[in-house]
Write a protein that holds these residues in place. Structure first.
Motif, PDB file in Angstrom:
ATOM      1  N   ILE A  11       0.825  -1.215   0.000  1.00  8.78           N
ATOM      2  CA  ILE A  11       0.000   0.000   0.000  1.00  8.78           C
ATOM      3  C   ILE A  11       0.862   1.270   0.000  1.00  8.78           C
ATOM      4  N   ARG A  12       0.380   2.294  -0.724  1.00 10.59           N
ATOM      5  CA  ARG A  12       0.920   3.652  -0.594  1.00 10.59           C
ATOM      6  C   ARG A  12      -0.213   4.489  -0.020  1.00 10.59           C
ATOM      7  N   TYR A  13       0.077   5.104   1.097  1.00 14.36           N
ATOM      8  CA  TYR A  13      -0.925   5.859   1.844  1.00 14.36           C
ATOM      9  C   TYR A  13      -0.290   7.220   2.086  1.00 14.36           C
ATOM     10  N   TRP A  14      -0.754   8.223   1.392  1.00 14.40           N
ATOM     11  CA  TRP A  14      -0.088   9.516   1.567  1.00 14.40           C
ATOM     12  C   TRP A  14      -1.072  10.667   1.520  1.00 14.40           C
ATOM     13  N   MET A  15      -0.643  11.755   2.129  1.00 19.03           N
ATOM     14  CA  MET A  15      -1.518  12.897   2.359  1.00 19.03           C
ATOM     15  C   MET A  15      -0.722  14.158   2.021  1.00 19.03           C
ATOM     16  N   PRO A  16      -0.954  14.709   0.832  1.00 19.90           N
ATOM     17  CA  PRO A  16      -0.205  15.918   0.457  1.00 19.90           C
ATOM     18  C   PRO A  16      -0.676  17.134   1.251  1.00 19.90           C
ATOM     19  N   MET A  17       0.102  18.204   1.172  1.00 23.99           N
ATOM     20  CA  MET A  17      -0.296  19.472   1.792  1.00 23.99           C
ATOM     21  C   MET A  17      -0.766  20.420   0.694  1.00 23.99           C
ATOM     22  N   MET A  18      -1.708  21.272   1.049  1.00 27.63           N
ATOM     23  CA  MET A  18      -2.255  22.229   0.084  1.00 27.63           C
ATOM     24  C   MET A  18      -1.619  23.599   0.290  1.00 27.63           C
ATOM     25  N   ARG A  19      -1.354  24.267  -0.810  1.00 23.61           N
ATOM     26  CA  ARG A  19      -0.744  25.592  -0.743  1.00 23.61           C
ATOM     27  C   ARG A  19      -1.640  26.608  -1.421  1.00 23.61           C
ATOM     28  N   ASN A  20      -1.564  27.845  -0.947  1.00 21.11           N
ATOM     29  CA  ASN A  20      -2.237  28.948  -1.632  1.00 21.11           C
ATOM     30  C   ASN A  20      -1.290  29.473  -2.695  1.00 21.11           C
ATOM     31  N   VAL A  21      -1.635  29.233  -3.950  1.00 23.42           N
ATOM     32  CA  VAL A  21      -0.815  29.746  -5.054  1.00 23.42           C
ATOM     33  C   VAL A  21      -1.742  30.440  -6.051  1.00 23.42           C
ATOM     34  N   GLU A  38      -8.359 -12.995  -3.612  1.00 16.97           N
ATOM     35  CA  GLU A  38      -9.179 -14.157  -3.235  1.00 16.97           C
ATOM     36  C   GLU A  38      -9.896 -13.930  -1.916  1.00 16.97           C
ATOM     37  N   ASP A  39      -9.307 -13.068  -1.072  1.00 18.34           N
ATOM     38  CA  ASP A  39      -9.907 -12.807   0.241  1.00 18.34           C
ATOM     39  C   ASP A  39     -10.790 -11.564   0.247  1.00 18.34           C
ATOM     40  N   GLY A  40     -11.040 -11.024  -0.934  1.00 12.36           N
ATOM     41  CA  GLY A  40     -11.872  -9.827  -1.005  1.00 12.36           C
ATOM     42  C   GLY A  40     -11.066  -8.622  -1.442  1.00 12.36           C
ATOM     43  N   TRP A  41     -11.689  -7.459  -1.386  1.00 15.64           N
ATOM     44  CA  TRP A  41     -11.024  -6.236  -1.833  1.00 15.64           C
ATOM     45  C   TRP A  41      -9.961  -5.813  -0.835  1.00 15.64           C
ATOM     46  N   ARG A  42      -8.865  -5.258  -1.380  1.00 12.28           N
ATOM     47  CA  ARG A  42      -7.796  -4.729  -0.545  1.00 12.28           C
ATOM     48  C   ARG A  42      -7.462  -3.309  -1.028  1.00 12.28           C
ATOM     49  N   LEU A  43      -7.111  -2.453  -0.093  1.00 14.92           N
ATOM     50  CA  LEU A  43      -6.744  -1.081  -0.442  1.00 14.92           C
ATOM     51  C   LEU A  43      -5.265  -1.049  -0.857  1.00 14.92           C
ATOM     52  N   ALA A  44      -5.004  -0.669  -2.100  1.00 16.69           N
ATOM     53  CA  ALA A  44      -3.631  -0.699  -2.609  1.00 16.69           C
ATOM     54  C   ALA A  44      -2.994   0.691  -2.621  1.00 16.69           C
ATOM     55  N   ARG A  45      -3.835   1.709  -2.660  1.00 15.72           N
ATOM     56  CA  ARG A  45      -3.301   3.063  -2.710  1.00 15.72           C
ATOM     57  C   ARG A  45      -4.355   4.031  -2.194  1.00 15.72           C
ATOM     58  N   ARG A  46      -3.916   5.017  -1.412  1.00 19.06           N
ATOM     59  CA  ARG A  46      -4.845   6.036  -0.932  1.00 19.06           C
ATOM     60  C   ARG A  46      -4.147   7.380  -0.919  1.00 19.06           C
TER      61      ARG A  46
END
Lengths: 456, 180
Positions: B45-55, B154-162
């Motif tokens: 999994i890649r789980y990341w949270m960018p920051m927002m800027r006022n531009v 096979e075990d159902g859905w998995r979260l691969a990227r967020r």
């Protein structure tokens, strides 16, 4: 207290006996006086060259409660202006960063330039709507230029500013604390400078007084117990083990200057190499190589290798891992805006930069597993000190009282062992000096610059 | 490459299946069943949270910090997400002790791309609202957009990227100790 007299202020801090009144963490009048007496006279960190690499680049920064614009003009000068239009005060620049040939106010359209090909003084008023019809020739454009900060200094990429034209030079302000800041800013191989800031400044609000943050980083090893949960799960830079392995550190305080650090005394032999990124061979190989370069580059020069500290009043840093700068901007007596910037060796290979970034982010900042607990401590310490009864009861700063002795190799500094609140006592003594004190001859009685000493 | 050959009805079932997954996931987080939540994450999994800027609006691409290049609010893989969950379980992680009360709401779920293959992956977008209440009067509201990639196993859905795009510039909460 509605107003605060010098007499009141002198009663709030008793550094000799190790007590500090809670009022200074809560009271509005004291806060206003801090802005007027400390933040308008102290050297303040306003940014890093890496935030404004090109001509006309700008970055919106702060100095105390004042928003400022940090910019580089076409002549390469780094300039700091009050971010407020001289006409009616509108916040002139409302972007976090960018590139602009002129700053034009959205309210009435006054426009200001920093370009010396156009203006004599950077920040001068160059464009005024209805100039002829409305003002005739009676508007003095020079008189109404942007308010410019008179002192701006670049030190190994970091940018510092001071509103007081009579302030001492930045390096005098820094004194021998410079060694510790250097270790954060220098290349890991020992070359001066050589670090760069990773893109993106973390900014977040915390309901605490700014001094809780400053004193924490000035040398509070005692609070390490609150981070036991990260040690328990292991977030070391290699992704395993405890936090970054630490060598023993001492509380080292700069008595005349107010700075404090948890670090090592200067020494002339590089400590033995300790593997840090053992889980990543490429990254580990880099640090191993850099270590050898460092031993060669520094020879038998004095060095420090590990520290966390605060440069009075509000600039804090970690110098090793994470390698980061934390600025505590005061918003109100009970709120701050924290800014974190992260540093890496500028010429390190990308995998090394990536590994560092990942480690920094899981350690520091609001999402950091370690720092998250610090904010809990600071917010609830602030909140539970606001009551009428709580305010009557001082805080205790007596840890290692009377244990201070001179710190060899550092002028004007004392060391007091690992667990000590001497640095906090020094910080609050300096705070009282600024809040009550007079001119610079009183605040900076002797020169403490590194240049003045060739004893090294 | 898009290889989806599903009928409209099949797509509707898939949409429902994925909405159900996201709701269950939110429920696990609110119930503090973090170990069970961890099972729903792919090992890579890649789980990341960018920051927002006022531009300036003309510099739209600079509005958020870049993946794998800039500082972000969070940038995680399975190992550090696991460590965070272990830290929550220590009982001495003071930022979450006593524990916060949270409500995770997920809405506006859309399937952006369906890649039939082995395994099948689906890119989705949604909106989230996370409310956190802590101690007596501490309340944070986190609102934003999420871009999720789900993988069928096979075990159902998995979260691969967020990718979590929070609609805040200066983070108005003191810390980020919940998952999104």
């Amino acid at each position: 207290m509605d107003t605060v007299s010098e007499q009141d202020l002198r009663r709030l801090v008793d550094a000799d006996n190790g007590t500090v009144s809670r009022e200074i963490f809560i009271d509005r009048a004291i806060f206003d006086r801090e802005m007027a007496r400390i933040f308008s006279r102290a050297w303040l960190f306003v940014g890093h060259e890496g935030l404004i690499p090109k001509p006309d680049d700008f970055f919106a920064s702060r100095m105390g409660r004042d928003p400022v614009i940090l910019t580089r003009n076409r002549q390469g000068e780094i300039l700091v202006f009050l971010n407020s239009c001289t006409h009616r005060g509108m916040k002139l620049c409302r972007y976090d960063q960018g590139n602009a040939r002129a700053f034009t106010c959205p309210y009435h359209g006054w426009s200001f330039s920093t370009n010396r090909d156009i203006v004599d003084e950077p920040g001068e008023l160059v464009g005024v709507p209805h100039f002829e019809a409305g003002y005739g020739d009676r508007l003095d454009r020079r008189r109404w230029g942007l308010v410019r900060c008179p002192n701006v200094t670049v030190y190994k990429g970091t940018i510092w500013a001071n509103w007081d034209a009579g302030a001492p030079p930045f390096l005098d302000w820094l004194g021998d604390m410079r060694r510790y800041l250097d270790f954060a800013l220098d290349h890991r191989d020992g070359r001066p400078g050589g670090s760069e800031v990773i893109g993106g400044v973390q900014k977040w609000r915390v309901k605490t007084n700014w001094k809780f943050v400053a004193e924490n980083f000035a040398g509070d090893m005692y609070h390490d117990i609150s981070h036991r949960s990260v040690d328990a799960v292991g977030i070391g830079p290699g992704g395993k083990g405890r936090r970054d392995a630490q060598r023993p550190r001492l509380a080292i305080g700069f008595s005349a200057l107010g700075h404090g650090v948890l670090g090592e005394l200067p020494h002339t032999v590089e400590p033995e190499y300790a593997p840090t990124f053992a889980s990543d061979p490429e990254v580990e190989a880099y640090y191993r190589r850099i270590y050898d370069d460092r031993v060669r580059n520094l020879g038998n020069q004095p060095r420090v290798t590990n520290s966390v500290g605060t440069i009075f009043p509000n600039m804090s840093f970690h110098s090793r891992q994470p390698r980061t700068i934390l600025i505590t901007h005061p918003i109100s007596p009970t709120e701050v805006e924290l800014w974190r910037l992260y540093l890496v060796d500028a010429d390190a290979p990308q995998p090394v930069k990536d590994a560092a970034r990942h480690y920094y982010l899981r350690y520091s900042g609001p999402g950091g597993m370690t720092e998250a607990d610090d904010m809990e401590n600071w917010t609830y310490a602030t909140d539970s000190s606001a009551g009428a009864i709580a305010r009557r009861h001082d805080f205790n700063y007596q840890l290692a009282l009377g244990h201070a002795k001179p710190a060899p190799g550092l002028r004007g500094a004392v060391q007091s062992g690992t667990y000590s609140e001497e640095n906090q006592r020094i910080f609050y003594r300096r705070w009282t000096q600024f809040m009550t004190g007079g001119d610079w001859s009183e605040l900076m009685p002797q020169t403490t610059s590194v240049e003045a000493d060739n004893a090294d | 490459m898009r290889t989806d050959r599903r009928t409209a009805l099949e797509r509707l079932f898939l949409q429902r299946e994925i909405e159900e997954f996201l709701s269950v996931e939110a429920e696990l987080l609110d119930a503090r069943r973090f170990e069970d939540w961890l099972v729903l994450l792919a090992p890579d999994i890649r789980y990341w949270m960018p920051m927002m800027r006022n531009v300036h609006s003309a510099r739209g691409t600079d509005e958020s910090t870049r993946e794998q290049a800039d500082a972000n609010w969070m940038d995680e893989g399975i190992e550090t997400l696991t460590q965070r969950i272990r830290q929550l379980a220590t009982g001495i992680h003071w930022a979450e002790e006593p524990v916060s009360r949270t409500t995770h709401m997920v809405s506006n779920v859309r399937l952006l791309d369906i890649r039939d293959g082995t395994p099948c992956e689906v890119d989705t977008s949604c909106r989230f609202l996370v409310y956190r209440n802590r101690q007596q009067d501490e309340a944070d509201t986190f609102i934003g957009k999420r871009l999720d990639t789900l993988r069928q196993t096979e075990d159902g859905w998995r979260l691969a990227r967020r990718e979590i795009r929070l609609d805040q510039n200066v983070l108005l909460a003191k810390n980020l100790t919940t998952f999104f």
